[in-house]
Scaffold this motif. Structure first.
Motif, PDB file in Angstrom:
ATOM      1  N   ALA A  39     -20.405 -33.491  68.161  1.00 12.43           N
ATOM      2  CA  ALA A  39     -20.391 -32.210  67.443  1.00 12.43           C
ATOM      3  C   ALA A  39     -19.474 -32.260  66.219  1.00 12.43           C
ATOM      4  CB  ALA A  39     -19.945 -31.083  68.369  1.00 12.43           C
ATOM      5  N   LEU A  40     -19.744 -31.311  65.332  1.00 10.69           N
ATOM      6  CA  LEU A  40     -18.907 -31.033  64.167  1.00 10.69           C
ATOM      7  C   LEU A  40     -18.592 -29.539  64.228  1.00 10.69           C
ATOM      8  CD1 LEU A  40     -17.844 -31.985  61.279  1.00 10.69           C
ATOM      9  CD2 LEU A  40     -20.032 -31.119  60.423  1.00 10.69           C
ATOM     10  N   TRP A  41     -17.337 -29.163  63.961  1.00  9.17           N
ATOM     11  CA  TRP A  41     -16.989 -27.753  64.094  1.00  9.17           C
ATOM     12  C   TRP A  41     -15.933 -27.346  63.063  1.00  9.17           C
ATOM     13  CZ3 TRP A  41     -15.529 -31.497  67.588  1.00  9.17           C
ATOM     14  CH2 TRP A  41     -14.163 -31.749  67.703  1.00  9.17           C
ATOM     15  N   GLY A  42     -15.817 -26.032  62.917  1.00 12.93           N
ATOM     16  CA  GLY A  42     -14.806 -25.498  62.023  1.00 12.93           C
ATOM     17  C   GLY A  42     -14.668 -23.998  62.225  1.00 12.93           C
ATOM     18  N   GLU A  43     -13.508 -23.481  61.878  1.00 14.08           N
ATOM     19  CA  GLU A  43     -13.258 -22.043  61.925  1.00 14.08           C
ATOM     20  C   GLU A  43     -13.106 -21.550  60.495  1.00 14.08           C
ATOM     21  OE1 GLU A  43     -10.889 -20.825  65.804  1.00 14.08           O
ATOM     22  OE2 GLU A  43      -9.869 -22.481  64.785  1.00 14.08           O
ATOM     23  N   CYS A  44     -14.016 -20.657  60.096  1.00 15.76           N
ATOM     24  CA  CYS A  44     -14.056 -20.178  58.716  1.00 15.76           C
ATOM     25  C   CYS A  44     -13.495 -18.763  58.642  1.00 15.76           C
ATOM     26  CB  CYS A  44     -15.496 -20.200  58.202  1.00 15.76           C
ATOM     27  SG  CYS A  44     -15.661 -19.729  56.471  1.00 15.76           S
ATOM     28  N   GLN A  45     -12.547 -18.571  57.755  1.00 14.60           N
ATOM     29  CA  GLN A  45     -11.938 -17.253  57.618  1.00 14.60           C
ATOM     30  C   GLN A  45     -12.852 -16.322  56.831  1.00 14.60           C
ATOM     31  OE1 GLN A  45      -8.863 -16.206  59.059  1.00 14.60           O
ATOM     32  NE2 GLN A  45      -9.987 -14.333  58.590  1.00 14.60           N
ATOM     33  N   GLY A  46     -13.317 -15.273  57.490  1.00 15.79           N
ATOM     34  CA  GLY A  46     -14.179 -14.299  56.843  1.00 15.79           C
ATOM     35  C   GLY A  46     -13.400 -13.047  56.475  1.00 15.79           C
ATOM     36  N   SER A  47     -14.097 -11.928  56.423  1.00 15.64           N
ATOM     37  CA  SER A  47     -13.454 -10.667  56.047  1.00 15.64           C
ATOM     38  C   SER A  47     -12.668 -10.048  57.195  1.00 15.64           C
ATOM     39  CB  SER A  47     -14.515  -9.671  55.565  1.00 15.64           C
ATOM     40  OG  SER A  47     -15.508  -9.473  56.568  1.00 15.64           O
ATOM     41  N   GLY A  48     -12.971 -10.461  58.436  1.00 16.25           N
ATOM     42  CA  GLY A  48     -12.270  -9.908  59.587  1.00 16.25           C
ATOM     43  C   GLY A  48     -11.004 -10.680  59.906  1.00 16.25           C
ATOM     44  N   SER A  49     -10.295 -10.227  60.922  1.00 12.55           N
ATOM     45  CA  SER A  49      -9.044 -10.879  61.314  1.00 12.55           C
ATOM     46  C   SER A  49      -9.280 -12.185  62.061  1.00 12.55           C
ATOM     47  CB  SER A  49      -8.220  -9.935  62.191  1.00 12.55           C
ATOM     48  OG  SER A  49      -8.966  -9.552  63.350  1.00 12.55           O
ATOM     49  N   LYS A  50     -10.404 -12.287  62.750  1.00 16.97           N
ATOM     50  CA  LYS A  50     -10.707 -13.472  63.542  1.00 16.97           C
ATOM     51  C   LYS A  50     -11.676 -14.370  62.795  1.00 16.97           C
ATOM     52  CE  LYS A  50     -12.191 -14.848  68.186  1.00 16.97           C
ATOM     53  NZ  LYS A  50     -12.702 -14.365  69.490  1.00 16.97           N
ATOM     54  N   PRO A  51     -11.367 -15.646  62.623  1.00 15.49           N
ATOM     55  CA  PRO A  51     -12.281 -16.543  61.884  1.00 15.49           C
ATOM     56  C   PRO A  51     -13.581 -16.770  62.650  1.00 15.49           C
ATOM     57  CG  PRO A  51     -10.492 -17.797  62.865  1.00 15.49           C
ATOM     58  CD  PRO A  51     -10.154 -16.352  63.066  1.00 15.49           C
ATOM     59  N   TYR A  52     -14.642 -17.044  61.888  1.00 13.03           N
ATOM     60  CA  TYR A  52     -15.930 -17.356  62.494  1.00 13.03           C
ATOM     61  C   TYR A  52     -15.908 -18.784  63.028  1.00 13.03           C
ATOM     62  CZ  TYR A  52     -17.636 -13.173  60.098  1.00 13.03           C
ATOM     63  OH  TYR A  52     -17.819 -11.882  59.665  1.00 13.03           O
ATOM     64  N   GLN A  53     -16.418 -18.951  64.238  1.00 18.23           N
ATOM     65  CA  GLN A  53     -16.468 -20.270  64.870  1.00 18.23           C
ATOM     66  C   GLN A  53     -17.857 -20.879  64.603  1.00 18.23           C
ATOM     67  OE1 GLN A  53     -15.487 -19.199  68.938  1.00 18.23           O
ATOM     68  NE2 GLN A  53     -13.311 -19.643  68.599  1.00 18.23           N
ATOM     69  N   THR A  54     -17.864 -21.942  63.822  1.00 20.22           N
ATOM     70  CA  THR A  54     -19.104 -22.596  63.407  1.00 20.22           C
ATOM     71  C   THR A  54     -19.161 -23.985  64.022  1.00 20.22           C
ATOM     72  OG1 THR A  54     -18.953 -21.421  61.297  1.00 20.22           O
ATOM     73  CG2 THR A  54     -20.505 -23.252  61.425  1.00 20.22           C
ATOM     74  N   GLN A  55     -20.318 -24.330  64.579  1.00 16.79           N
ATOM     75  CA  GLN A  55     -20.439 -25.633  65.233  1.00 16.79           C
ATOM     76  C   GLN A  55     -21.830 -26.214  65.037  1.00 16.79           C
ATOM     77  OE1 GLN A  55     -19.736 -24.842  69.503  1.00 16.79           O
ATOM     78  NE2 GLN A  55     -19.895 -22.692  68.958  1.00 16.79           N
ATOM     79  N   VAL A  56     -21.882 -27.544  65.037  1.00 20.80           N
ATOM     80  CA  VAL A  56     -23.132 -28.269  64.820  1.00 20.80           C
ATOM     81  C   VAL A  56     -23.281 -29.329  65.899  1.00 20.80           C
ATOM     82  CG1 VAL A  56     -24.512 -29.632  63.202  1.00 20.80           C
ATOM     83  CG2 VAL A  56     -22.869 -27.950  62.318  1.00 20.80           C
ATOM     84  N   ASP A  57     -24.401 -29.310  66.601  1.00 19.67           N
ATOM     85  CA  ASP A  57     -24.768 -30.390  67.519  1.00 19.67           C
ATOM     86  C   ASP A  57     -25.329 -31.504  66.644  1.00 19.67           C
ATOM     87  OD1 ASP A  57     -26.032 -32.169  69.229  1.00 19.67           O
ATOM     88  OD2 ASP A  57     -26.770 -30.629  70.577  1.00 19.67           O
ATOM     89  N   THR A  58     -24.545 -32.547  66.402  1.00 20.82           N
ATOM     90  CA  THR A  58     -24.944 -33.573  65.439  1.00 20.82           C
ATOM     91  C   THR A  58     -26.057 -34.467  65.958  1.00 20.82           C
ATOM     92  OG1 THR A  58     -23.122 -34.962  66.244  1.00 20.82           O
ATOM     93  CG2 THR A  58     -22.708 -33.607  64.297  1.00 20.82           C
ATOM     94  N   GLY A  59     -26.291 -34.473  67.270  1.00 24.01           N
ATOM     95  CA  GLY A  59     -27.394 -35.279  67.794  1.00 24.01           C
ATOM     96  C   GLY A  59     -28.738 -34.667  67.500  1.00 24.01           C
ATOM     97  N   ALA A  60     -28.846 -33.351  67.661  1.00 23.72           N
ATOM     98  CA  ALA A  60     -30.118 -32.661  67.444  1.00 23.72           C
ATOM     99  C   ALA A  60     -30.123 -31.824  66.182  1.00 23.72           C
ATOM    100  CB  ALA A  60     -30.430 -31.762  68.641  1.00 23.72           C
TER     101      ALA A  60
END
Length: 436
Positions: A39-60
């Motif tokens: 997997a590949l992942w990251g937490e992106c800071q958006g307009s809210g207080s809690k960052p968005y949790q983004t993830q990618v299944d790199t196999g599929a």
């Protein structure tokens, strides 16, 4: 993963997602990032207080994000992959956080359960099945008889007046074919409705499509006299579906496949993606279709154009097999070296062979050595080393990128088309395959 920026942007569902993804492909936008073997992942800071949790299944190449977007991938998924493609060194291989592990584990568990699920054959009511088959056959036959009469009337009355009524006339007949359960022919009629009837050469385009309709309708009336493979081609062209489960039960062709390019069309929220593949060992071409509904989750994405996969492909039955489905696949970093035809004469020989087996064939994909884009009489052409030329399709949108890569010099090229017009989809530039 070995992804380029172009390959990432090709995954975006629309232009707004591409633009927003580019804005997010910066270190300042991400609170944390990481990757593992799965997997590949990251937490992106958006307009809210809690960052968005983004993830990618790199196999599929599957995506998930905690943002409210219904697009797959969303702008955060595009941004994360784009950031990774630009600055791989900024990503550290590490243990997956719990929210990533949970998602990957659920996906793995679901795939395993599906694989282990017993395929119990349900009892088939053959009498009811035969009744449904016969009922559809009668509906299709009645519809095609009407289509033949319509075609003959058009030719008998002449087509000079079509610019004023051609679009409506074709659309009305397309609806009739839908009623007759001949959706494949309805699609051809809708293509005819979209012809630019006030442009030069529309007569040739219209008559070519009308001939395809007429031959398909006549051939359907003589299915029992055709070889099995050609019979299946006619049924597919008319609109009969083929069972993917039956195909997957067959043994396919295993090779390392280069994804040469992708074409997307949308009709009433149904998105059809055409992926053109080329086997590096078998030197066979393949077309894989993927269907999605606009703004609906995608369970699995095809690899990005320009990447390679180790896969087993099963071709649909045909007199000239091209369309295939992927039975199994895994990512690979194989060299994307060129192999293919020497020039247009070689392509014409291959195309003549296809035509002799399946006269109503659609676009084919070819890899050709040393093609040079040249302009003549306001039109662009692709010239091979023997000086033979084929016309570039007028609606080709990546001309300036092709010219920038070639610099007026010949390049090995992948093209899609048939007969006299072709669309470049990629080139081998400095020993690397570049998607146009």
């Amino acid at each position: 993963m070995d992804l380029t920026e172009e390959q990432v942007l090709a995954m975006a569902p629309d232009e707004s997602s591409r633009k927003a993804g580019k804005e997010l492909a910066r270190p300042a936008k991400w609170v944390s990032t990481g990757y593992s073997g799965a997997a590949l992942w990251g937490e992106c800071q958006g307009s809210g207080s809690k960052p968005y949790q983004t993830q990618v299944d790199t196999g599929a190449m599957a995506f998930r994000c905690s943002c409210p977007s219904r697009k797959f991938p969303c702008k955060h998924g595009v941004g994360l992959l784009l950031y990774y493609a630009r600055e791989k060194a900024s990503f550290v291989q590490q243990e997956q956080p719990a929210w990533v592990t949970e998602w990957i584990s659920k996906r793995t568990e679901k795939a395993e359960k599906k694989a282990q699920q017993p395929t119990e054959a349900k009892p088939v009511d053959e009498a009811a099945q035969n009744k449904r088959t016969e009922a559809r056959h009668r509906k299709v036959s009645d519809g095609l008889e009407e289509l033949v009469r319509w075609s003959k009337d058009l030719v008998r009355n002449g087509i000079i007046g079509l610019p004023d009524k051609g679009a409506d006339m074709c659309e009305n007949m397309a609806r009739r074919m839908v009623d007759a359960q001949a959706s494949g022919l309805a699609a051809i009629l809708r293509e005819m409705a979209e012809i630019s009837y006030y442009s030069d050469g529309w007569q040739h385009t219209f008559m070519e499509q009308l001939l395809r309709l007429y031959l398909a309708a006549q051939a359907y009336g003589h299915l029992d006299e055709l070889p099995p493979a050609l019979r299946q081609d006619i049924r597919t062209l008319v609109g009969y579906a083929q069972s993917q489960e039956e195909l997957k039960a067959q043994t396919g062709i295993t090779d390392t496949w280069l994804v040469l390019g992708k074409q997307s069309t949308e009709d009433d929220r149904l998105i059809t993606e055409r992926y053109w593949l080329y086997g590096l060992t078998t030197r066979r071409a393949a077309l894989v279709l993927q269907f999605t509904i606009r703004h609906q989750p995608q369970v699995q994405l095809m690899p990005a154009p320009g990447s390679c996969i180790k896969a087993e492909l099963v071709y649909y039955p045909s007199a000239a097999p091209m369309r295939a489905l992927i039975k199994t696949q895994q990512a690979t970093t194989a060299a994307r070296h060129f192999s293919g035809h020497t020039g247009w004469a070689d392509v014409m020989t291959a195309q003549t062979q296809v035509s002799s087996q399946w006269p109503l064939y659609n676009d084919q994909v070819y890899t050709i050595a040393a093609l040079t884009p040249v302009q003549r009489n306001g039109q662009w052409w692709l010239r091979d080393d023997q000086g033979q030329e084929m016309q570039v399709r007028p609606d080709f949108r990546s001309l300036w990128k092709l010219l920038a890569l070639s610099g007026g010099q010949p390049l090995p090229m992948a093209v899609i088309g048939r007969e006299t017009q072709y669309e470049p989809i990629g080139v081998w530039h400095q020993q690397e395959y570049k998607v146009l």
